[in-house]
Enzyme design. Structure first.
Site, PDB file in Angstrom:
ATOM      1  N   LYS A 188       0.844  -1.205   0.000  1.00 52.00           N
ATOM      2  CA  LYS A 188       0.000   0.000   0.000  1.00 52.00           C
ATOM      3  C   LYS A 188       0.872   1.245   0.000  1.00 52.00           C
ATOM      4  O   LYS A 188       1.734   1.421   0.856  1.00 52.00           O
ATOM      5  CB  LYS A 188      -0.909   0.029   1.235  1.00 52.00           C
ATOM      6  CG  LYS A 188      -1.963   1.135   1.099  1.00 52.00           C
ATOM      7  CD  LYS A 188      -2.641   1.498   2.398  1.00 52.00           C
ATOM      8  CE  LYS A 188      -1.908   2.521   3.204  1.00 52.00           C
ATOM      9  NZ  LYS A 188      -1.758   3.857   2.564  1.00 52.00           N
ATOM     10  N   GLU A 263      10.117   0.418  10.418  1.00 46.71           N
ATOM     11  CA  GLU A 263      11.187   1.410  10.260  1.00 46.71           C
ATOM     12  C   GLU A 263      10.505   2.755  10.485  1.00 46.71           C
ATOM     13  O   GLU A 263       9.720   3.195   9.662  1.00 46.71           O
ATOM     14  CB  GLU A 263      11.790   1.281   8.851  1.00 46.71           C
ATOM     15  CG  GLU A 263      13.202   1.805   8.763  1.00 46.71           C
ATOM     16  CD  GLU A 263      13.231   3.269   8.413  1.00 46.71           C
ATOM     17  OE1 GLU A 263      13.191   4.103   9.364  1.00 46.71           O
ATOM     18  OE2 GLU A 263      13.296   3.595   7.223  1.00 46.71           O
ATOM     19  N   CYS A 297      13.824  10.031   7.362  1.00 49.94           N
ATOM     20  CA  CYS A 297      13.714   9.513   8.739  1.00 49.94           C
ATOM     21  C   CYS A 297      15.058   9.534   9.453  1.00 49.94           C
ATOM     22  O   CYS A 297      15.133   9.684  10.664  1.00 49.94           O
ATOM     23  CB  CYS A 297      13.135   8.110   8.731  1.00 49.94           C
ATOM     24  SG  CYS A 297      14.077   6.976   7.713  1.00 49.94           S
ATOM     25  N   GLU A 397      10.333  14.655  16.394  1.00 52.61           N
ATOM     26  CA  GLU A 397      10.755  14.593  14.997  1.00 52.61           C
ATOM     27  C   GLU A 397       9.967  15.641  14.199  1.00 52.61           C
ATOM     28  O   GLU A 397       8.739  15.620  14.176  1.00 52.61           O
ATOM     29  CB  GLU A 397      10.474  13.205  14.426  1.00 52.61           C
ATOM     30  CG  GLU A 397      10.969  13.065  12.997  1.00 52.61           C
ATOM     31  CD  GLU A 397      10.748  11.667  12.430  1.00 52.61           C
ATOM     32  OE1 GLU A 397       9.674  11.103  12.641  1.00 52.61           O
ATOM     33  OE2 GLU A 397      11.665  11.163  11.758  1.00 52.61           O
TER      34      GLU A 397
END
Ligand code: ADP
Length: 495
Positions: A188, A263, A297, A397
């Site tokens: 997806k 992840e 990331c 983040e």
């Protein structure tokens, strides 16, 4: 169910819009769509079909049927490698379209899209194509009466959920090892960038994959993503995205105890000692945070600098940034800094810049939106100093071009600040003292450590995180173990 598209750079193609299930593009049962928007012009590109839970179920059924079918079983290891190589060849042939799609829908500078995303995807597929016929178990001598051997068995149907920041590379990093190991897949794509992965679906049939082996769908996370993560006939979920969603997926996957690879996010430190080559450190730390407008990331978003070189480093960082961060139209060859991917992300990044200012950090450079010709989700490369460890810009983040620079006095203090985070994805250390570099590498809580560079990754080397940055790793040989289970077979010789 196709549309003719012409990207701003003049590249043309026929874009599929449906869900790719069982080697066909089909419509969604719910009639919902996802609109792809260009973050540079803020204009609509086109709309694609969004999967419902019912569509996800169809895709899983197709993948299960394919997994059980003699035709997929007949594809031995060598043939799976051949198919992956064909997929890589088709990606290479269509590299211009794949890169244009990424620059148009994601806002990534074209050269980064072509080489850092499409180029990586081709290399990754060829790398795992090479592994396909080298995935062996062990023979174990258990004495005169018994022998045993292990088979690295595929897990079955794998659900893969990808983010929007490197669509081409994500498709290959997920499909390559899963297929090399003999699984079948439902992948997806992210609703933020729904076009790139769907274009890859065109290659699947052409490469010769049997129906149902690779299914590629679009859909909204809480609906289609959750349906895939909770589906009782899916054996594994491999997810890349935010830590918040990773935790949600872990809960859903527990329903049938799926094998899981996550992840997720990071707040990665780069530590710069007084004996470092400062020009080298200033270059790599710029790359570490500003690449892809900070939407990586593994971005090193906290720079820790020895107090004796703090001010000197800041000046060098700024000078280097002015050289390498060129804001503009991502299709322009000279542009290195495009817009944030979407209005939502843009506003999220700007809200962090506001919180840095209101919590009392000092703005050293940048700090505001910079639309180009009144349009686009552009944010300036931004640096905050005088940052305290409780501030949101230190802890959370941001996923944008914003970095905090924090001074330290001793090696111990540097490690303490570096590890003062829930995350553990990436890290870097800049020093000319070899022993100290290795001490830091051993002491830091992170899945990856770069000595005198940042994000200088290689597809042969595993990449993953610890703490709340993930479970398991991708790339390299270790990733193969995440797509197989060990079957131990015992043979009684005492008869
Ligand atoms: P971002 O906020 O940066 O888009 P997300 O982690 O929300 O990052 O999204 C990454 C991927 O996870 C996307 O493909 C998205 O559709 C999917 N996703 C989001 N929410 C869920 C959920 N509740 N269950 C499963 N997948 C989800």
């Amino acid at each position: 169910m196709d549309v003719e598209l012409i990207a701003p750079n003049g590249v043309k193609w026929t874009q599929p819009l449906g869900l790719f299930i069982d080697n066909e593009f089909v419509g969604s049962t719910g009639g919902k769509t996802i609109t792809a928007v260009c973050p540079t012009s803020e204009e609509k590109i086109c709309s694609v079909h969004a999967a419902t839970a019912e569509d996800v179920d169809k895709a899983v059924k197709a993948a299960r049927t394919a997994f059980k079918s003699p035709s997929w079983k007949k594809h031995g290891a060598k043939e799976r490698g051949v198919l992956l190589n064909k997929l890589a060849d088709l990606a290479e042939k269509n590299a211009e379209v794949l890169a244009s799609l990424e620059t148009w829908n994601n806002g990534k500078p074209y050269s980064l899209a072509r080489y850092g995303d499409v180029g990586v995807s081709i290399d990754v597929l060829r790398y795992y194509a090479g592994w396909a016929d080298k995935i062996h178990g062990q023979f174990i001598d258990c004495g005169p009466d018994k022998i045993a051997y292990t088979i690295k068995s595929p897990l079955g149907v794998v659900g893969q959920i990808i983010p929007w920041n490197f669509n081409n590379a994500s498709v290959a990093v997920k499909l390559g090892p899963a297929i090399a190991c003999g699984n079948t897949v439902v992948l997806k794509a992210s609703e933020m960038c729904p076009l790139t992965a769907l274009y890859w679906a065109k290659f699947v049939k052409e490469a010769g994959f049997p129906p149902g082996v690779i299914n590629i769908i679009n859909g909204y996370g809480p609906e289609a993503g959750a349906a895939l993560a909770s589906h009782l006939d899916v054996d594994k979920i491999s997810f890349t995205g935010s830590t918040r969603t990773g935790k949600e997926i872990l809960k859903l996957a527990s329903l049938n105890m799926k094998n899981v690879t996550l992840e997720t996010g990071g707040k990665s430190p780069a530590i710069i000692f007084e004996d470092a080559d400062l020009d080298n450190a200033a270059l790599w730390t710029n790359i570490g945070i500003m690449t892809n407008s900070g939407q990586v990331c593994s971005a090193t978003s906290r720079i820790l600098v020895h107090e004796s070189i703090h001010d000197k480093f800041l000046e060098k960082f700024k000078a280097q940034g002015e050289k390498i961060s060129v804001i503009g139209d991502p299709f322009e060859q000279t542009t290195t800094h495009g817009p944030q991917v979407s209005k939502v992300q843009y506003e999220r990044v700007l809200s962090y810049l506001d919180s840095g200012k209101s919590e009392g950090a000092k703005l050293f450079m940048g700090g505001k939106a910079v639309p180009q010709g009144g349009k686009g989700f552009y944010v300036e490369p931004t640096v905050f100093t005088d940052v305290k460890s409780h501030m949101k810009i230190f802890r959370e983040e941001i996923f944008g071009p914003c970095v905090v620079v924090v001074p330290f006095k001793t090696e111990e203090e540097a490690l303490e600040i570096a590890n003062d985070t829930n995350y553990g994805l990436n890290s870097a250390v800049f020093t000319s003292n070899i022993a100290r570099a290795h001490r830091i590498a051993a002491g830091i809580d992170a899945g990856n450590v770069y000595i005198n560079s940042v994000n200088n990754m290689d597809i042969r080397v595993p990449f993953g995180g610890t703490k709340q940055s993930g479970i398991g790793s991708e790339l390299g040989e270790p990733c193969l173990a995440t797509y197989t289970y060990n079957k131990s077979v015992f043979v009684n010789l005492a008869i």
